[in-house]
Design a protein around this motif. Structure first.
Motif, PDB file in Angstrom:
ATOM      1  N   LEU A 152      40.900  48.770  44.846  1.00 34.52           N
ATOM      2  CA  LEU A 152      41.993  49.145  44.025  1.00 34.52           C
ATOM      3  C   LEU A 152      41.567  49.128  42.467  1.00 34.52           C
ATOM      4  O   LEU A 152      40.660  48.540  42.244  1.00 34.52           O
ATOM      5  N   VAL A 153      41.914  50.308  41.835  1.00 37.15           N
ATOM      6  CA  VAL A 153      41.604  50.311  40.665  1.00 37.15           C
ATOM      7  C   VAL A 153      42.921  50.550  39.684  1.00 37.15           C
ATOM      8  O   VAL A 153      43.735  51.500  40.063  1.00 37.15           O
ATOM      9  N   ASP A 154      43.154  49.592  38.872  1.00 36.97           N
ATOM     10  CA  ASP A 154      44.556  49.750  38.035  1.00 36.97           C
ATOM     11  C   ASP A 154      43.864  50.112  36.536  1.00 36.97           C
ATOM     12  O   ASP A 154      43.464  49.141  35.835  1.00 36.97           O
ATOM     13  N   LEU A 155      44.268  51.209  36.000  1.00 33.55           N
ATOM     14  CA  LEU A 155      43.956  51.562  34.790  1.00 33.55           C
ATOM     15  C   LEU A 155      44.848  51.729  33.703  1.00 33.55           C
ATOM     16  O   LEU A 155      46.137  52.354  34.108  1.00 33.55           O
ATOM     17  N   GLY A 156      44.948  50.649  32.956  1.00 32.09           N
ATOM     18  CA  GLY A 156      45.797  50.351  31.898  1.00 32.09           C
ATOM     19  C   GLY A 156      45.505  51.100  30.510  1.00 32.09           C
ATOM     20  O   GLY A 156      44.667  51.903  30.497  1.00 32.09           O
ATOM     21  N   GLY A 157      46.440  50.737  29.631  1.00 33.06           N
ATOM     22  CA  GLY A 157      46.127  51.298  28.124  1.00 33.06           C
ATOM     23  C   GLY A 157      45.111  50.617  27.505  1.00 33.06           C
ATOM     24  O   GLY A 157      44.107  51.147  26.881  1.00 33.06           O
ATOM     25  N   GLY A 158      44.755  49.292  28.016  1.00 33.87           N
ATOM     26  CA  GLY A 158      43.596  48.270  27.222  1.00 33.87           C
ATOM     27  C   GLY A 158      42.598  47.925  28.117  1.00 33.87           C
ATOM     28  O   GLY A 158      41.223  47.576  27.710  1.00 33.87           O
ATOM     29  N   SER A 159      42.748  47.870  29.623  1.00 38.83           N
ATOM     30  CA  SER A 159      42.045  47.452  30.382  1.00 38.83           C
ATOM     31  C   SER A 159      41.833  48.159  31.900  1.00 38.83           C
ATOM     32  O   SER A 159      43.008  48.955  32.106  1.00 38.83           O
ATOM     33  N   VAL A 160      40.969  47.887  32.492  1.00 36.00           N
ATOM     34  CA  VAL A 160      40.994  48.452  33.940  1.00 36.00           C
ATOM     35  C   VAL A 160      40.533  47.390  34.848  1.00 36.00           C
ATOM     36  O   VAL A 160      39.588  46.445  34.388  1.00 36.00           O
ATOM     37  N   GLU A 161      41.348  47.190  35.764  1.00 36.80           N
ATOM     38  CA  GLU A 161      41.079  45.997  36.746  1.00 36.80           C
ATOM     39  C   GLU A 161      40.337  46.691  38.180  1.00 36.80           C
ATOM     40  O   GLU A 161      41.239  47.799  38.740  1.00 36.80           O
ATOM     41  N   VAL A 162      39.340  46.201  38.671  1.00 37.67           N
ATOM     42  CA  VAL A 162      38.789  46.962  39.914  1.00 37.67           C
ATOM     43  C   VAL A 162      38.700  45.649  40.987  1.00 37.67           C
ATOM     44  O   VAL A 162      38.298  44.564  40.469  1.00 37.67           O
ATOM     45  N   SER A 163      39.185  46.000  41.925  1.00 40.70           N
ATOM     46  CA  SER A 163      39.028  44.756  42.976  1.00 40.70           C
ATOM     47  C   SER A 163      38.852  45.434  44.317  1.00 40.70           C
ATOM     48  O   SER A 163      39.277  46.377  44.874  1.00 40.70           O
ATOM     49  N   ALA A 175      44.993  42.106  38.407  1.00 38.85           N
ATOM     50  CA  ALA A 175      44.803  42.653  39.745  1.00 38.85           C
ATOM     51  C   ALA A 175      45.432  42.078  40.741  1.00 38.85           C
ATOM     52  O   ALA A 175      45.574  42.513  41.815  1.00 38.85           O
ATOM     53  N   ARG A 176      45.694  40.713  40.838  1.00 34.15           N
ATOM     54  CA  ARG A 176      46.365  40.152  41.834  1.00 34.15           C
ATOM     55  C   ARG A 176      47.801  40.744  42.095  1.00 34.15           C
ATOM     56  O   ARG A 176      48.176  40.902  43.191  1.00 34.15           O
ATOM     57  N   LEU A 177      48.401  40.940  40.746  1.00 31.46           N
ATOM     58  CA  LEU A 177      49.887  41.742  41.117  1.00 31.46           C
ATOM     59  C   LEU A 177      49.497  43.095  41.638  1.00 31.46           C
ATOM     60  O   LEU A 177      50.515  43.364  42.384  1.00 31.46           O
ATOM     61  N   VAL A 178      48.611  43.878  41.218  1.00 25.81           N
ATOM     62  CA  VAL A 178      48.283  45.153  41.864  1.00 25.81           C
ATOM     63  C   VAL A 178      48.202  45.032  43.191  1.00 25.81           C
ATOM     64  O   VAL A 178      48.670  45.775  43.961  1.00 25.81           O
ATOM     65  N   HIS A 179      47.342  43.933  43.903  1.00 23.49           N
ATOM     66  CA  HIS A 179      47.159  43.614  45.027  1.00 23.49           C
ATOM     67  C   HIS A 179      48.531  43.502  45.936  1.00 23.49           C
ATOM     68  O   HIS A 179      48.929  44.286  47.050  1.00 23.49           O
TER      69      HIS A 179
END
Length: 187
Positions: A154-165, A134-138
């Motif tokens: 911010l929402v980062d949808l990957g193959g195994g997880s989703v990070e919501v910030s 999540a920090r890297l996406v920001h």
């Protein structure tokens, strides 16, 4: 950032002392694919991409069913990583960061796989948390989009997880990582 042997360089103060131009690489080993980028920096803000590749290894396929990385996926990943390592050598890349995310983080044999990568390719990988993802996406978003004084989701949808910030220009106010991603949902 690591040097060609995967070890961190000594830092002067809080920033690593480097000269420009500088060639650097990034490897993101995710649940769905491995991404590889090499860039040449003229200074801290100006760069040009030299290489950008995506290899659809799908490490998460077996992890999300059995809890372990399967041998065929690991062999495919190692072949891709060996190729990336060759390109880094040919391009004179001495600085890189290599990260592994959800599939390796959650697998029972992830640590052994990271050791195997180091032994067979010389690449030093860091298994990162969902918070670090999540920090890297920001960081990436704020490089290209001025957030101003407003708050953003911010929402980062990957193959195994989703990070919501919940973020603003200064950083994250709140962040969560969930074990839900495109590969995991397909399985």
């Amino acid at each position: 950032m690591a040097t060609k042997n995967g070890k961190s360089k000594k830092k002067a103060g809080s920033a690593e002392t480097v000269g420009f131009p500088l060639r650097a690489a990034c490897i993101d080993m995710g649940s769905n694919a491995i991404r590889f980028i090499v860039a040449e920096f003229a200074d801290e803000l100006r760069y040009r991409s030299l290489v950008s590749e995506r290899n659809p290894v799908r490490l998460g396929h077996s992890v999300f069913l059995s809890g372990v990385l399967d041998a065929q996926a690991m062999d495919l990943a190692l072949a891709a990583l060996a190729g990336f390592r060759r390109q880094m050598k040919e391009l004179g890349v001495e600085h890189y960061r290599a990260v592994a995310t959800s599939a390796v983080r959650e697998s029972k044999n992830g640590a052994a796989f990271i050791d195997r990568i180091d032994a067979e390719t010389g690449l030093g990988f860091e298994v990162i948390s969902g918070s670090e993802e999540a920090r890297l996406v920001h960081t990436a978003v704020t490089r290209v989009l001025p957030l101003g004084s407003r708050s953003w989701l911010l929402v980062d949808l990957g193959g195994g997880s989703v990070e919501v910030s919940l973020v603003d220009q200064h950083g994250a106010h709140w962040s969560e990582s969930h074990t839900m991603g495109s590969v995991r949902l397909l399985e």
